[in-house]
Design an enzyme around this catalytic site. Sequence first.
Site, PDB file in Angstrom:
ATOM      1  N   HIS A 156       0.837  -1.217   0.000  1.00 50.99           N
ATOM      2  CA  HIS A 156       0.000   0.000   0.000  1.00 50.99           C
ATOM      3  C   HIS A 156       0.866   1.259   0.000  1.00 50.99           C
ATOM      4  CE1 HIS A 156      -3.300  -2.734   1.210  1.00 50.99           C
ATOM      5  NE2 HIS A 156      -2.368  -3.282   1.963  1.00 50.99           N
ATOM      6  N   SER A 277      14.448  21.909 -16.043  1.00 50.40           N
ATOM      7  CA  SER A 277      13.216  22.684 -16.193  1.00 50.40           C
ATOM      8  C   SER A 277      13.549  23.993 -16.888  1.00 50.40           C
ATOM      9  CB  SER A 277      12.626  22.958 -14.804  1.00 50.40           C
ATOM     10  OG  SER A 277      11.769  24.079 -14.862  1.00 50.40           O
ATOM     11  N   LYS A 283      15.880  22.317 -10.874  1.00 48.72           N
ATOM     12  CA  LYS A 283      15.213  21.037 -11.100  1.00 48.72           C
ATOM     13  C   LYS A 283      16.050  20.039 -11.881  1.00 48.72           C
ATOM     14  CE  LYS A 283      11.576  19.842 -10.352  1.00 48.72           C
ATOM     15  NZ  LYS A 283      10.309  20.099 -11.050  1.00 48.72           N
ATOM     16  N   GLU A 290       9.270   8.825 -16.262  1.00 48.46           N
ATOM     17  CA  GLU A 290       7.870   9.226 -16.472  1.00 48.46           C
ATOM     18  C   GLU A 290       7.358   8.731 -17.825  1.00 48.46           C
ATOM     19  OE1 GLU A 290       7.166  13.503 -14.881  1.00 48.46           O
ATOM     20  OE2 GLU A 290       9.302  13.279 -15.249  1.00 48.46           O
TER      21      GLU A 290
END
Length: 458
Positions: A156, A277, A283, A290
């Site tokens: 979980h 970024s 970043k 992804e």
Amino acid sequence: MATLWHGRFEGDSNEALQALNDSLPFDRRMFQDDIAGSRAHVRMLARVGLMTEDDATAVLEALDATEAEMTDGSFTFQASDEDLHTAVERRVTELAGDAGARLHTGRSRNDQVATDLRLWTLRELTDLSALVTSFQDTLASRADDAGEAYLPGYTHLQQAQPVLLAHHLLAHGWALSRDVDRLLDARDRADVSPLGAGALAGSSLPLDPDGVAADLGFAARFENSLDAVSDRDFVAEALFALALLGVHLSRIGEELVLWSTDEFGFVDLDDAFSTGSSMLPQKKNPDIAELARGKAGRLVGHLTGLLTSLKGLPLAYNKDLQEDKEPLFDACDTIRLTLLALNGMVSTLVFQTDRMAEAADSPYAAATDLAEHLVAAGMPFRDAHAVVGALVRAALVGEGSLADLVAADERLGPEAADLLDPGTAVRRRTTPGGAGPGPVAVQRGRFSEQLAAQRTRL
Ligand code: ARG
């Protein structure tokens, strides 16, 4: 316009029809397979006496020349080349004259395209299986490097019990092994030659489909001509195997996204495999991970798209079947790129094993060991669970640290507190297939054997 079928037509085709109907923009990538199929067909026509040796030689030379032009990019496609098969036959006829006009004897584009796509699929499934296997090599070698490093295992997405990092990496490795098995099983079923089925019913000419199948290296020829030209099971199976592989890669991607956050901090990504970024200078983003996660959607879409196109189609060939190629090509391209990028990302990232250990060393992670300690002393597990649960609750509401509460508990005894020591819980996972050093050493050996078996099958 000179199509292959203009004989019974008057005037040119409508532009919209052509734009919708033409498959050349995407089927041209099968040109080697189309030409291989034509070579085998011509050799067969010569063997059975449907073509003279001279004509066959002229056509084979024209096929060689066409292949060379298509390979080096000098081939000039024409507006009337509605598909790859048309383009090749047109060029062969230009080069070999009357002999070229005999190439399509006893053959239809229906058995031809099914043959091309099977040849293409056989090769691609082999290549992709090899790429998956190299990614598994990376996981195995990262697992070896990881030694006895451990991290929290989750259920979980809540910390559950510590596991060796090697165990976690190999878990993904085993899922990929099943993917390779599925890709190669799909390859086995694709390994049937449809050539000789004609448009749908075979031929009145003395064709030799067995000889053609053997010449092309297929394991067998079709048993039923209607089935041969309408069967796209092999595409659906390949798409399923690729979709599930994509789903597995997406799960790895998702973990890397989480693990590279400041909150987890379990991995540092290499600069070459991360992005920045445009606005936020600090970043470093895990775009590959992804995309591994995101591409799974498109792979599942290709599978459902094809199944929907196949649903309800009457025998035998229908133009709907032309919708088989783009999803398959895109699925293979997508998986190839994703595997290469993810492999690079996983080979170069740095595991922050101190951070992993710190997260895994929460005393609560040893709660199951405390309960099992009571079980070993004879207490029923359900009672042991309740005893330890009460201690955890007491610690959480501030009655003392879990270690102190455990040390003070008579039922647990003095040595129980040692179970909370950092690194102890993972070493106590000793059962076969378990997450501790003993079983993981065995598992590493088995995983190497599995990789060797995959390589043999490739
Ligand atoms: N381009 C077609 C396809 O990909 C080839 C077969 C065409 N057959 C036909 N009878 N129109 O399926």
